[in-house]
Design a protein around this motif. Structure first.
Motif, PDB file in Angstrom:
ATOM      1  N   GLY A 171      34.091  14.208 -13.763  1.00  0.00           N
ATOM      2  CA  GLY A 171      34.058  15.653 -13.960  1.00  0.00           C
ATOM      3  C   GLY A 171      33.448  16.385 -12.772  1.00  0.00           C
ATOM      4  O   GLY A 171      32.671  15.830 -11.990  1.00  0.00           O
ATOM      5  N   GLN A 172      33.784  17.683 -12.647  1.00  0.00           N
ATOM      6  CA  GLN A 172      33.184  18.497 -11.606  1.00  0.00           C
ATOM      7  C   GLN A 172      31.753  18.832 -11.990  1.00  0.00           C
ATOM      8  O   GLN A 172      31.457  19.167 -13.137  1.00  0.00           O
ATOM      9  N   CYS A 173      30.857  18.753 -11.010  1.00  0.00           N
ATOM     10  CA  CYS A 173      29.448  18.993 -11.282  1.00  0.00           C
ATOM     11  C   CYS A 173      28.805  19.939 -10.279  1.00  0.00           C
ATOM     12  O   CYS A 173      27.590  20.135 -10.284  1.00  0.00           O
ATOM     13  N   GLY A 174      29.582  20.533  -9.395  1.00  0.00           N
ATOM     14  CA  GLY A 174      28.999  21.437  -8.413  1.00  0.00           C
ATOM     15  C   GLY A 174      30.033  21.955  -7.448  1.00  0.00           C
ATOM     16  O   GLY A 174      31.220  21.659  -7.544  1.00  0.00           O
ATOM     17  N   GLY A 175      29.566  22.749  -6.495  1.00  0.00           N
ATOM     18  CA  GLY A 175      30.421  23.384  -5.512  1.00  0.00           C
ATOM     19  C   GLY A 175      30.185  24.879  -5.505  1.00  0.00           C
ATOM     20  O   GLY A 175      29.688  25.448  -6.489  1.00  0.00           O
ATOM     21  N   GLN A 176      30.543  25.513  -4.403  1.00  0.00           N
ATOM     22  CA  GLN A 176      30.321  26.947  -4.279  1.00  0.00           C
ATOM     23  C   GLN A 176      31.027  27.707  -5.402  1.00  0.00           C
ATOM     24  O   GLN A 176      32.224  27.539  -5.630  1.00  0.00           O
ATOM     25  N   GLY A 177      30.258  28.520  -6.144  1.00  0.00           N
ATOM     26  CA  GLY A 177      30.814  29.299  -7.243  1.00  0.00           C
ATOM     27  C   GLY A 177      30.860  28.573  -8.570  1.00  0.00           C
ATOM     28  O   GLY A 177      31.231  29.161  -9.587  1.00  0.00           O
ATOM     29  N   TRP A 178      30.459  27.294  -8.598  1.00  0.00           N
ATOM     30  CA  TRP A 178      30.515  26.515  -9.838  1.00  0.00           C
ATOM     31  C   TRP A 178      29.419  26.973 -10.807  1.00  0.00           C
ATOM     32  O   TRP A 178      28.260  27.123 -10.428  1.00  0.00           O
ATOM     33  N   THR A 179      29.797  27.201 -12.063  1.00  0.00           N
ATOM     34  CA  THR A 179      28.836  27.659 -13.073  1.00  0.00           C
ATOM     35  C   THR A 179      28.703  26.683 -14.227  1.00  0.00           C
ATOM     36  O   THR A 179      28.019  26.974 -15.208  1.00  0.00           O
ATOM     37  N   GLY A 180      29.368  25.528 -14.131  1.00  0.00           N
ATOM     38  CA  GLY A 180      29.310  24.550 -15.205  1.00  0.00           C
ATOM     39  C   GLY A 180      28.124  23.613 -15.064  1.00  0.00           C
ATOM     40  O   GLY A 180      27.166  23.858 -14.318  1.00  0.00           O
ATOM     41  N   GLY A 181      28.196  22.498 -15.802  1.00  0.00           N
ATOM     42  CA  GLY A 181      27.113  21.535 -15.806  1.00  0.00           C
ATOM     43  C   GLY A 181      26.945  20.861 -14.447  1.00  0.00           C
ATOM     44  O   GLY A 181      27.911  20.702 -13.688  1.00  0.00           O
ATOM     45  N   THR A 182      25.726  20.458 -14.156  1.00  0.00           N
ATOM     46  CA  THR A 182      25.420  19.826 -12.878  1.00  0.00           C
ATOM     47  C   THR A 182      24.771  18.450 -13.038  1.00  0.00           C
ATOM     48  O   THR A 182      24.488  17.788 -12.048  1.00  0.00           O
TER      49      THR A 182
ATOM     50  N   PRO B 163      25.418   6.067 -15.557  1.00  0.00           N
ATOM     51  CA  PRO B 163      24.592   5.978 -14.354  1.00  0.00           C
ATOM     52  C   PRO B 163      25.161   6.783 -13.192  1.00  0.00           C
ATOM     53  O   PRO B 163      24.848   6.502 -12.041  1.00  0.00           O
ATOM     54  N   TYR B 164      26.044   7.776 -13.460  1.00  0.00           N
ATOM     55  CA  TYR B 164      26.766   8.457 -12.393  1.00  0.00           C
ATOM     56  C   TYR B 164      25.931   9.588 -11.807  1.00  0.00           C
ATOM     57  O   TYR B 164      25.047  10.146 -12.466  1.00  0.00           O
ATOM     58  N   THR B 165      26.224   9.931 -10.553  1.00  0.00           N
ATOM     59  CA  THR B 165      25.508  10.993  -9.853  1.00  0.00           C
ATOM     60  C   THR B 165      26.493  11.998  -9.299  1.00  0.00           C
ATOM     61  O   THR B 165      27.667  11.684  -9.064  1.00  0.00           O
ATOM     62  N   CYS B 166      26.017  13.209  -9.079  1.00  0.00           N
ATOM     63  CA  CYS B 166      26.855  14.289  -8.566  1.00  0.00           C
ATOM     64  C   CYS B 166      26.980  14.141  -7.050  1.00  0.00           C
ATOM     65  O   CYS B 166      25.984  14.212  -6.328  1.00  0.00           O
ATOM     66  N   GLN B 167      28.218  13.929  -6.575  1.00  0.00           N
ATOM     67  CA  GLN B 167      28.464  13.695  -5.156  1.00  0.00           C
ATOM     68  C   GLN B 167      29.405  14.760  -4.618  1.00  0.00           C
ATOM     69  O   GLN B 167      30.451  15.042  -5.209  1.00  0.00           O
TER      70      GLN B 167
ATOM     71  N   ASN C  65      33.175  18.373  -0.702  1.00  0.00           N
ATOM     72  CA  ASN C  65      33.095  19.413   0.324  1.00  0.00           C
ATOM     73  C   ASN C  65      32.282  20.551  -0.250  1.00  0.00           C
ATOM     74  O   ASN C  65      31.696  20.420  -1.331  1.00  0.00           O
ATOM     75  N   GLN C  66      32.205  21.693   0.445  1.00  0.00           N
ATOM     76  CA  GLN C  66      31.359  22.778  -0.031  1.00  0.00           C
ATOM     77  C   GLN C  66      31.847  23.390  -1.334  1.00  0.00           C
ATOM     78  O   GLN C  66      31.107  24.069  -2.046  1.00  0.00           O
ATOM     79  N   TRP C  67      33.114  23.112  -1.682  1.00  0.00           N
ATOM     80  CA  TRP C  67      33.702  23.748  -2.861  1.00  0.00           C
ATOM     81  C   TRP C  67      33.712  22.843  -4.098  1.00  0.00           C
ATOM     82  O   TRP C  67      33.935  23.314  -5.195  1.00  0.00           O
ATOM     83  N   TYR C  68      33.509  21.559  -3.899  1.00  0.00           N
ATOM     84  CA  TYR C  68      33.762  20.640  -5.032  1.00  0.00           C
ATOM     85  C   TYR C  68      32.845  19.431  -4.964  1.00  0.00           C
ATOM     86  O   TYR C  68      32.764  18.742  -3.956  1.00  0.00           O
ATOM     87  N   SER C  69      32.104  19.195  -6.068  1.00  0.00           N
ATOM     88  CA  SER C  69      31.315  17.995  -6.259  1.00  0.00           C
ATOM     89  C   SER C  69      31.762  17.328  -7.554  1.00  0.00           C
ATOM     90  O   SER C  69      32.188  18.009  -8.501  1.00  0.00           O
ATOM     91  N   GLN C  70      31.650  15.993  -7.606  1.00  0.00           N
ATOM     92  CA  GLN C  70      32.217  15.237  -8.721  1.00  0.00           C
ATOM     93  C   GLN C  70      31.247  14.143  -9.154  1.00  0.00           C
ATOM     94  O   GLN C  70      30.526  13.580  -8.333  1.00  0.00           O
ATOM     95  N   CYS C  71      31.231  13.845 -10.460  1.00  0.00           N
ATOM     96  CA  CYS C  71      30.396  12.768 -10.998  1.00  0.00           C
ATOM     97  C   CYS C  71      31.039  11.426 -10.694  1.00  0.00           C
ATOM     98  O   CYS C  71      32.123  11.108 -11.222  1.00  0.00           O
ATOM     99  N   LEU C  72      30.407  10.630  -9.854  1.00  0.00           N
ATOM    100  CA  LEU C  72      30.945   9.342  -9.423  1.00  0.00           C
ATOM    101  C   LEU C  72      29.880   8.261  -9.560  1.00  0.00           C
ATOM    102  O   LEU C  72      28.692   8.551  -9.546  1.00  0.00           O
TER     103      LEU C  72
END
Length: 293
Positions: A263-274, A279-283, A286-293
């Motif tokens: 799932g997406q967990c971050g990025g510029q403009g992201w308002t959802g869960g982080t 045992p996954y971490t938010c990676q 790029n500046q627009w998209y982070s993902q739980c891996l």
């Protein structure tokens, strides 16, 4: 007739199983053989290189200083692929290239690489000759990266040669639409993080372990020439990756809470869960998209 993309897969995969000459890890230059330059891979002038030919035609591959390589092939027969880059690859490298690319027939100029866990072969095709690889793949969507539009595609290879022997695996594609015009000077920047994030949004998830990542010139039963210089870095200004189809495995954005794997967990403009489920971490891709891996 077997498609160009099918045959090229066999070509590129053969590199991993070839014997490497003793001098291949440094200083590999113009090595003459009956049909041109013998197959080899290793490091040269600070870059990883990979070169393979079946010797059916005449092909000459030369490593230059730094990230430069050149390739000439003729005979309208045989398979070949070669280029320079890095080993291992990564999901977020920005790759620039400049030089000349003049194919006559079937050929690609692409960022090309592999991952394991799962085993994935991937292409970001910047230009090609007479054969469009999109014609033999299933379209999953589209994305705009570095101001250019790319079709996102996927194919399945059933029990075919790979870097880990005969396997069933997926191919991921981003094919520039329209392609950069071959036939002379060519240059560009590929923000691979933009592509890997867009692939993930449609359920195409790269493996956790990367093998090599190069800017490759490929040819099949064709002729042509290329002189390409590869470097790391360039513009990373991209809009958030978007697809014409919704993700197949990633959950929709939420206002908070724990984010599951992929799932997406971050990025510029992201308002959802982080916060990712253990045992996954938010990676960050790029500046627009982070993902739980």
């Amino acid at each position: 007739m077997v498609s160009f993309s099918t045959l090229l897969v066999t070509v590129t995969l053969a590199v991993g199983s070839l014997a490497v000459p003793a001098n291949s890890t440094e200083g590999f230059g113009l090595l003459q053989a009956r049909a041109g330059t013998p197959s080899s891979e290793g490091t040269h002038s600070g870059f990883f290189y990979s070169w393979w030919t079946d010797n059916a035609g005449t092909a000459t591959y030369t490593n230059g200083n730094g990230g430069q390589y050149s390739l000439q092939w003729s005979g309208n027969a045989g398979n070949l692929v070669g280029g320079k880059g890095w080993n291992p690859g990564t999901t977020n490298r920005v790759i620039s290239y400049t030089g000349t690319y003049t194919p006559n027939g079937n050929s690609y100029l692409a960022v090309y690489g592999w991952t394991r866990s799962p085993l994935i072969e991937y292409y970001v095709v910047e230009s090609y000759g007479s054969y469009n690889p999109s014609s033999a793949a299933s379209k999953k969507g589209s994305v705009t990266c570095n101001g250019a539009s790319y079709d996102i595609l996927q194919t399945t290879r059933n029990q075919q040669p790979s870097i880990d022997g005969t396997q069933t695996f997926q191919q991921f594609w981003s094919v520039r639409n329209p392609k950069k015009n071959p036939g002379g000077a060519i240059s560009g920047t590929v923000d691979f993080g933009c592509h890997s994030a867009a692939w993930a949004q449609v359920g195409m998830n790269l493996g956790s372990s990367h093998y090599y990542q190069i800017v490759a010139t490929e040819g099949y039963q064709s002729s042509g020439s290329a002189s390409i210089t590869v470097s790391a870095g360039g513009s990373t200004t991209n809009p958030p990756p978007t697809s014409s189809q919704p993700p197949t495995t990633s959950p929709p954005p939420s206002s908070g809470g724990t984010v599951p794997r992929w799932g997406q967990c971050g990025g510029q403009g992201w308002t959802g869960g982080t916060t990712c489920v253990a045992p996954y971490t938010c990676q960050a891709a790029n500046q627009w998209y982070s993902q739980c891996l």
